[in-house]
Design an enzyme around this catalytic site. Sequence first.
Site, PDB file in Angstrom:
ATOM      1  N   THR A  47       0.970  -1.290  -0.026  1.00 39.89           N
ATOM      2  CA  THR A  47       0.060   0.136  -0.107  1.00 39.89           C
ATOM      3  C   THR A  47       0.822   1.253   0.031  1.00 39.89           C
ATOM      4  OG1 THR A  47      -0.105  -0.126   2.359  1.00 39.89           O
ATOM      5  CG2 THR A  47      -1.862  -1.234   1.194  1.00 39.89           C
ATOM      6  N   ASP A  48       0.416   2.192  -0.800  1.00 36.27           N
ATOM      7  CA  ASP A  48       1.122   3.371  -1.081  1.00 36.27           C
ATOM      8  C   ASP A  48       1.147   4.391   0.349  1.00 36.27           C
ATOM      9  OD1 ASP A  48       1.929   2.715  -3.382  1.00 36.27           O
ATOM     10  OD2 ASP A  48       0.128   3.658  -4.364  1.00 36.27           O
ATOM     11  N   LYS A  49       1.647   5.717   0.217  1.00 34.31           N
ATOM     12  CA  LYS A  49       1.779   6.585   1.271  1.00 34.31           C
ATOM     13  C   LYS A  49       0.105   6.697   1.872  1.00 34.31           C
ATOM     14  CE  LYS A  49       2.742  11.541   2.158  1.00 34.31           C
ATOM     15  NZ  LYS A  49       3.544  12.622   1.593  1.00 34.31           N
TER      16      LYS A  49
ATOM     17  N   ARG B  95      -0.448  -4.796  -6.958  1.00 38.46           N
ATOM     18  CA  ARG B  95      -0.996  -3.882  -5.914  1.00 38.46           C
ATOM     19  C   ARG B  95      -1.816  -4.536  -4.934  1.00 38.46           C
ATOM     20  NH1 ARG B  95       2.093  -0.908  -4.408  1.00 38.46           N
ATOM     21  NH2 ARG B  95       0.824   0.309  -3.632  1.00 38.46           N
TER      22      ARG B  95
END
Length: 456
Positions: free
Chosen positions: A124-126, A456
Amino acid sequence: MLRKVQKLLQQFKILPSVTKMSEVIDVDKVSAKRPAEEKNEEVDVKKQKTEDGTQSTNETKKHMKRKVAILMSYSGVGYKGMQFNKGFKTIEDELFKAMTKAEAVTESMAEHLGKMSFQRCARTDKGVSAAGQVVSMKMFLLDDVVDRINQHLPDQIRVMDYKRVINSFDSKNRCDYRTYSYMTPTFAFQPIEQFTTDAFRVKDETIDRVNSLLKYYHGSKNFHNFTSGKKFNDPSAFRYIKDFSCSKPFIQDGLEFSILKVRGQSFMLHQIRKMVGLILAVVRGLAHESVINKAFEEDKLDIPKAPGLGLVLESVHYDHYNEKWGSDGMHEALTWDESKDKVEAFKRDFIYPTIISTEKAENTMMTWLGTLLYHSYANTSLGGKLIKAKKDLQEVHTSMMEEKSDTDSKALEIPTNSADKQNIDTTETMAEETAKNEDNVTDEEEGFQVKEENAR
């Protein structure tokens, strides 16, 4: 074996009886066996070290290192994503520190992930949260290990449960589907010709239209326009979306929200955020519905990327693994039914409140909606003009803010001469005109270079 040889020799009267033979020959020496006392001492020495060669505590000496799947929940606000990145605050950094303090892993294992065969299902991204993230790894199965790990974790990160898995299990490669949700204020659906406010309340027909638009994503499509660095002829750009839908709205803390939920085999970097971004642009009237289908074609389009704040990894699915190994009598199915109540409580207490409070404090979605004017979508000829118009407006805004902050100035003087007025009017007019067209500014034109992620 020695005694069989002795009996055979006795039959031919070559050797005395076995009892006499044992007196003449030291059996332990012939068989190269060490005395029992010496052997026990060696076993004790081996027990003092873990499998990776590092010194262990008395607690870990009693337990073996086993392969497990761990269910995690966390609120990603304030973190630079899931994946460990030295020097940055990440979810994995917090997890490894907590597991080391809880003695579930050694310091050497935490520093060298290969020693514990660590793998995350989704990176997972920021700012992105997760309700049902799964990681696979080897750890010491201590008593009350989940509680011990959670004692050293911040409240916004929780280990919910773990289950034993086969040694070859990989939480990313074994995953069949991933389910994400995107929580957005409904004013993001408000038409562009209306003044956008947080008092907006969406109508049922708008939700129906959103669901109709989301169906364009169903099936196997080429999503090269929904990530960075992917070319149209790259086979990995094809992704399969099983379902994508928008829920009925609900009001929380004075704001109306709706949740979009998508289920797919795997997702590329920023794919979901761009899928949501394009739908919002179409609903608001900044792009034509036909742009969605054009995005699956070869031409490179400029697709806006929605904020990461509302994105949540809901759950991951291991249907094939469960079918083969979930009922073999040695392993459990990775359905996590017994943890559903805890996960829902965590979402209610940490994930949703954090999203709502951050949106109200920082106006994340409201600010992002203003940037949709600078995207050109399907018309590549206007990309350069849009960038120039945006740059000119930013320069004018910066100049005006500098004048405002000049404490030595007796009064704030906004440019009133005809030349300044004409400059401002020109840049604003250009932005308004280009916002009405469907255009494309690629990430390369804007100078963005983002590292690719296959799943992702």
